[in-house]
Design a protein around this motif. Sequence first.
Motif, PDB file in Angstrom:
ATOM      1  N   PRO A  63      -4.596  33.283  31.403  1.00 52.98           N
ATOM      2  CA  PRO A  63      -5.090  33.783  32.686  1.00 52.98           C
ATOM      3  C   PRO A  63      -5.659  35.198  32.526  1.00 52.98           C
ATOM      4  O   PRO A  63      -5.204  35.970  31.680  1.00 52.98           O
ATOM      5  CB  PRO A  63      -3.848  33.791  33.576  1.00 52.98           C
ATOM      6  CG  PRO A  63      -2.872  32.888  32.895  1.00 52.98           C
ATOM      7  CD  PRO A  63      -3.148  33.039  31.440  1.00 52.98           C
ATOM      8  N   ILE A  64      -6.632  35.517  33.360  1.00 51.94           N
ATOM      9  CA  ILE A  64      -7.276  36.833  33.303  1.00 51.94           C
ATOM     10  C   ILE A  64      -7.034  37.598  34.594  1.00 51.94           C
ATOM     11  O   ILE A  64      -7.242  37.072  35.695  1.00 51.94           O
ATOM     12  CB  ILE A  64      -8.794  36.692  33.072  1.00 51.94           C
ATOM     13  CG1 ILE A  64      -9.062  36.062  31.703  1.00 51.94           C
ATOM     14  CG2 ILE A  64      -9.487  38.057  33.173  1.00 51.94           C
ATOM     15  CD1 ILE A  64     -10.536  35.781  31.437  1.00 51.94           C
ATOM     16  N   VAL A  65      -6.592  38.838  34.440  1.00 48.76           N
ATOM     17  CA  VAL A  65      -6.475  39.768  35.566  1.00 48.76           C
ATOM     18  C   VAL A  65      -7.521  40.853  35.338  1.00 48.76           C
ATOM     19  O   VAL A  65      -7.451  41.594  34.355  1.00 48.76           O
ATOM     20  CB  VAL A  65      -5.071  40.404  35.646  1.00 48.76           C
ATOM     21  CG1 VAL A  65      -5.030  41.456  36.768  1.00 48.76           C
ATOM     22  CG2 VAL A  65      -4.007  39.329  35.873  1.00 48.76           C
ATOM     23  N   TYR A 121       0.171  30.675  33.376  1.00 47.20           N
ATOM     24  CA  TYR A 121       0.009  30.281  31.977  1.00 47.20           C
ATOM     25  C   TYR A 121       0.980  29.164  31.618  1.00 47.20           C
ATOM     26  O   TYR A 121       0.602  28.176  30.978  1.00 47.20           O
ATOM     27  CB  TYR A 121       0.239  31.468  31.043  1.00 47.20           C
ATOM     28  CG  TYR A 121       0.431  31.018  29.611  1.00 47.20           C
ATOM     29  CD1 TYR A 121      -0.660  30.731  28.805  1.00 47.20           C
ATOM     30  CD2 TYR A 121       1.719  30.806  29.101  1.00 47.20           C
ATOM     31  CE1 TYR A 121      -0.483  30.254  27.514  1.00 47.20           C
ATOM     32  CE2 TYR A 121       1.901  30.327  27.813  1.00 47.20           C
ATOM     33  CZ  TYR A 121       0.809  30.060  27.028  1.00 47.20           C
ATOM     34  OH  TYR A 121       0.980  29.572  25.763  1.00 47.20           O
ATOM     35  N   GLU A 122       2.245  29.312  32.008  1.00 43.67           N
ATOM     36  CA  GLU A 122       3.249  28.301  31.687  1.00 43.67           C
ATOM     37  C   GLU A 122       2.872  26.955  32.294  1.00 43.67           C
ATOM     38  O   GLU A 122       3.051  25.903  31.660  1.00 43.67           O
ATOM     39  CB  GLU A 122       4.628  28.746  32.189  1.00 43.67           C
ATOM     40  CG  GLU A 122       5.278  29.826  31.344  1.00 43.67           C
ATOM     41  CD  GLU A 122       5.522  29.369  29.906  1.00 43.67           C
ATOM     42  OE1 GLU A 122       5.732  28.152  29.679  1.00 43.67           O
ATOM     43  OE2 GLU A 122       5.499  30.216  29.002  1.00 43.67           O
ATOM     44  N   ALA A 123       2.360  26.975  33.521  1.00 46.39           N
ATOM     45  CA  ALA A 123       1.953  25.731  34.175  1.00 46.39           C
ATOM     46  C   ALA A 123       0.778  25.099  33.427  1.00 46.39           C
ATOM     47  O   ALA A 123       0.746  23.882  33.210  1.00 46.39           O
ATOM     48  CB  ALA A 123       1.578  26.004  35.633  1.00 46.39           C
ATOM     49  N   ALA A 124      -0.192  25.931  33.033  1.00 45.69           N
ATOM     50  CA  ALA A 124      -1.362  25.424  32.308  1.00 45.69           C
ATOM     51  C   ALA A 124      -0.967  24.888  30.938  1.00 45.69           C
ATOM     52  O   ALA A 124      -1.482  23.861  30.485  1.00 45.69           O
ATOM     53  CB  ALA A 124      -2.402  26.539  32.157  1.00 45.69           C
ATOM     54  N   ARG A 125      -0.046  25.581  30.267  1.00 46.15           N
ATOM     55  CA  ARG A 125       0.397  25.146  28.943  1.00 46.15           C
ATOM     56  C   ARG A 125       1.114  23.800  29.045  1.00 46.15           C
ATOM     57  O   ARG A 125       0.908  22.904  28.224  1.00 46.15           O
ATOM     58  CB  ARG A 125       1.338  26.178  28.326  1.00 46.15           C
ATOM     59  CG  ARG A 125       1.745  25.872  26.889  1.00 46.15           C
ATOM     60  CD  ARG A 125       2.771  26.869  26.391  1.00 46.15           C
ATOM     61  NE  ARG A 125       4.012  26.777  27.136  1.00 46.15           N
ATOM     62  CZ  ARG A 125       4.956  25.854  26.903  1.00 46.15           C
ATOM     63  NH1 ARG A 125       4.774  24.951  25.969  1.00 46.15           N
ATOM     64  NH2 ARG A 125       6.057  25.837  27.623  1.00 46.15           N
ATOM     65  N   ARG A 163       2.426  36.814  37.989  1.00 42.93           N
ATOM     66  CA  ARG A 163       1.777  35.602  38.509  1.00 42.93           C
ATOM     67  C   ARG A 163       0.972  34.920  37.407  1.00 42.93           C
ATOM     68  O   ARG A 163       0.956  33.691  37.293  1.00 42.93           O
ATOM     69  CB  ARG A 163       0.866  35.940  39.690  1.00 42.93           C
ATOM     70  CG  ARG A 163       1.592  36.325  40.973  1.00 42.93           C
ATOM     71  CD  ARG A 163       0.652  36.283  42.168  1.00 42.93           C
ATOM     72  NE  ARG A 163      -0.510  37.147  41.982  1.00 42.93           N
ATOM     73  CZ  ARG A 163      -0.562  38.422  42.325  1.00 42.93           C
ATOM     74  NH1 ARG A 163       0.514  38.995  42.879  1.00 42.93           N
ATOM     75  NH2 ARG A 163      -1.656  39.136  42.140  1.00 42.93           N
ATOM     76  N   ALA A 164       0.301  35.738  36.603  1.00 41.23           N
ATOM     77  CA  ALA A 164      -0.517  35.192  35.514  1.00 41.23           C
ATOM     78  C   ALA A 164       0.349  34.471  34.485  1.00 41.23           C
ATOM     79  O   ALA A 164      -0.024  33.412  33.965  1.00 41.23           O
ATOM     80  CB  ALA A 164      -1.316  36.304  34.845  1.00 41.23           C
TER      81      ALA A 164
END
Length: 210
Positions: free
Chosen positions: A77-79, A122-126, A117-118
């Motif tokens: 994720p990008i902030v 990330y964990e959800a996307a992984r 939040r990022a």
Amino acid sequence: MPGLVHVIDDDASYRTAVERRLKLAGYDVKTYSSAQQLLDHLPDADAPGCILLDVQMPGLSGLELQSRLIECGSILPIVFVTGHVDTPTTVRAIKAGAEDFLTKPASSEQLIEAIERAMVRYEAARHQRSEFNSLRGLVATLTPRERQVFNLIIRGRINKQIAHELGTTERTVKAHRHQVMEKMQVHSLAQLVSNAERLGLVDPSRDSGR
């Protein structure tokens, strides 16, 4: 939540200050003076992390880096954290999937909240990618004939129709169907179709009975 934060900014003093703040908060930090530097050393996507990114930098801009990372299949994720804010840039970044868009000087609280939040994202996307790869691996175990049967099953064909289309017997189709269900590790047609939809192999809005 622990993780590695990749800080990309051409301002050396800003990189140093942010690195200090994030390390105090318990994060590992890597800093980069340009977007290209990160591309030359792409982060390991298996390690929890996120990217803290400036918008305007010499060479590749933050938005250009975002596009390159998407092309590379990165799930980090990008902030965005920038002193140059305008509505079109913000909208473009968020539409492309940015986690947040903060304005300098962002407070430590703002940074940490956005990074947390990022990391969750990330964990959800992984997890989603891992499940996708596992399902794709199961499909790869099907023989060519089993794959044909699988493709027809998920489109709503019954055994009699499958047998007619493949020029074989219902008994043979039943045997292949059993193998498909076993190899795909499912116990119902609903599960099989759901997994196929997740792999993009069938349109969930399509009337599969036709």
